[in-house]
Scaffold this motif. Structure first.
Motif, PDB file in Angstrom:
ATOM      1  N   THR A 153       1.510   4.504   6.539  1.00  0.00           N
ATOM      2  CA  THR A 153       0.593   3.499   6.000  1.00  0.00           C
ATOM      3  C   THR A 153       0.241   2.462   7.060  1.00  0.00           C
ATOM      4  O   THR A 153      -0.886   1.970   7.102  1.00  0.00           O
ATOM      5  CB  THR A 153       1.232   2.808   4.768  1.00  0.00           C
TER       6      THR A 153
ATOM      7  N   ARG B 288       0.829  -1.209   0.000  1.00  0.00           N
ATOM      8  CA  ARG B 288       0.000   0.000   0.000  1.00  0.00           C
ATOM      9  C   ARG B 288       0.864   1.261   0.000  1.00  0.00           C
ATOM     10  O   ARG B 288       0.543   2.239  -0.667  1.00  0.00           O
ATOM     11  CB  ARG B 288      -0.945  -0.051   1.207  1.00  0.00           C
ATOM     12  N   ALA B 289       2.000   1.232   0.734  1.00  0.00           N
ATOM     13  CA  ALA B 289       2.888   2.402   0.776  1.00  0.00           C
ATOM     14  C   ALA B 289       3.433   2.682  -0.620  1.00  0.00           C
ATOM     15  O   ALA B 289       3.510   3.834  -1.062  1.00  0.00           O
ATOM     16  CB  ALA B 289       4.031   2.176   1.764  1.00  0.00           C
TER      17      ALA B 289
ATOM     18  N   SER C 263       6.941   6.637   4.742  1.00  0.00           N
ATOM     19  CA  SER C 263       5.651   6.247   4.149  1.00  0.00           C
ATOM     20  C   SER C 263       5.154   4.945   4.761  1.00  0.00           C
ATOM     21  O   SER C 263       3.946   4.734   4.908  1.00  0.00           O
ATOM     22  CB  SER C 263       5.739   6.166   2.626  1.00  0.00           C
TER      23      SER C 263
END
Ligand code: DC
Length: 221
Positions: free
Chosen positions: A170, A154-155, A166
């Protein structure tokens, strides 16, 4: 008409896999999460919070969602919200809609109608496809992955990389959303007859092949 149902938590890679499988099979694709997101966007936009008012918004809505795997467009009451529904604000507020049972019931009805009219088949993804929306689908899959893998995926999707900053941002978003989602849908363990596909240590093409393999097996039955 073949229905392929794919459930799983956020960040597992369901959407990319579902779209690719749909494209390879010449099937339609339904992103049910996008429908919850579109309704949440509408409610946020109109300042609606009360569950009964949320239900009324869902009942009166004109929701158009593309079932073309190459086109993710979503139009709600004439407004194209394709981009807006991916915002952090919407992601964090989907429960405004998804936690209201009557709102869910109406959206599930819409999803079943879309699934029933899409030929020659459809890949539908979400949290409750294999259990509630299409429990009779010939192919039902629960995609899972270890939390660290989901966070990294997802990051990368959100920030273009999985560096420390990040990843940290996330991590809290994913944990937060899983916790909220688990209150309304159970997607962390497979229901009877649902195949668990742990994608932690396999790459994208291999996951796609594994799904296509399950489809072939179901067709051979
Ligand atoms: O798949 P997604 O992350 O875009 O889904 C957005 C939200 O919608 C997610 O937080 C849970 C909810 N959802 C749901 O309750 N039932 C579904 N079938 C799909 C999504």
């Amino acid at each position: 008409m073949t229905v392929i149902g794919i459930d799983g938590p956020s960040g597992v890679g369901k959407s990319s896999v579902s779209r690719e499988v749909a494209q390879r099979l010449g099937y339609g694709y339904l992103d049910t999460g996008a429908m919850y997101r579109a309704m949440a966007w509408l409610c946020l936009n109109r300042g609606v919070e009360d569950p009964q008012d949320v239900v009324e918004q869902v009942r009166g809505v004109d929701l158009e969602i593309s079932t073309d795997p190459a086109d993710r467009s979503v139009v709600v009451d004439g407004v194209d919200v394709t981009e807006e529904i991916r915002s952090e604000e919407v992601s964090q507020n989907v429960q405004l809609v998804s936690a209201v049972p009557e709102a869910r019931a109406d959206l599930i009805e819409m999803q079943r109608r879309i699934i029933a009219r899409t030929t020659p088949g459809i890949v539908a993804e979400g949290r409750d496809i294999t259990t509630v929306v299409a429990p009779d689908a010939p192919v039902r899959i629960l995609m899972t992955a270890r939390e660290d893998v989901r966070i990294a995926r997802r990051a990368t999707e959100l920030h273009g990389g999985a560096d420390a900053q990040s990843t940290a941002a996330t991590r809290s978003q994913i944990a937060d959303r899983d916790a909220k989602d688990s209150k309304t849908t159970s997607f962390l363990s497979a229901a009877d007859g649902v195949t668990t596909l742990d994608t932690s240590d396999i790459d994208f093409p291999t996951v796609v092949e594994a799904v296509l393999d399950l489809v072939r097996k179901a067709e051979a039955k």
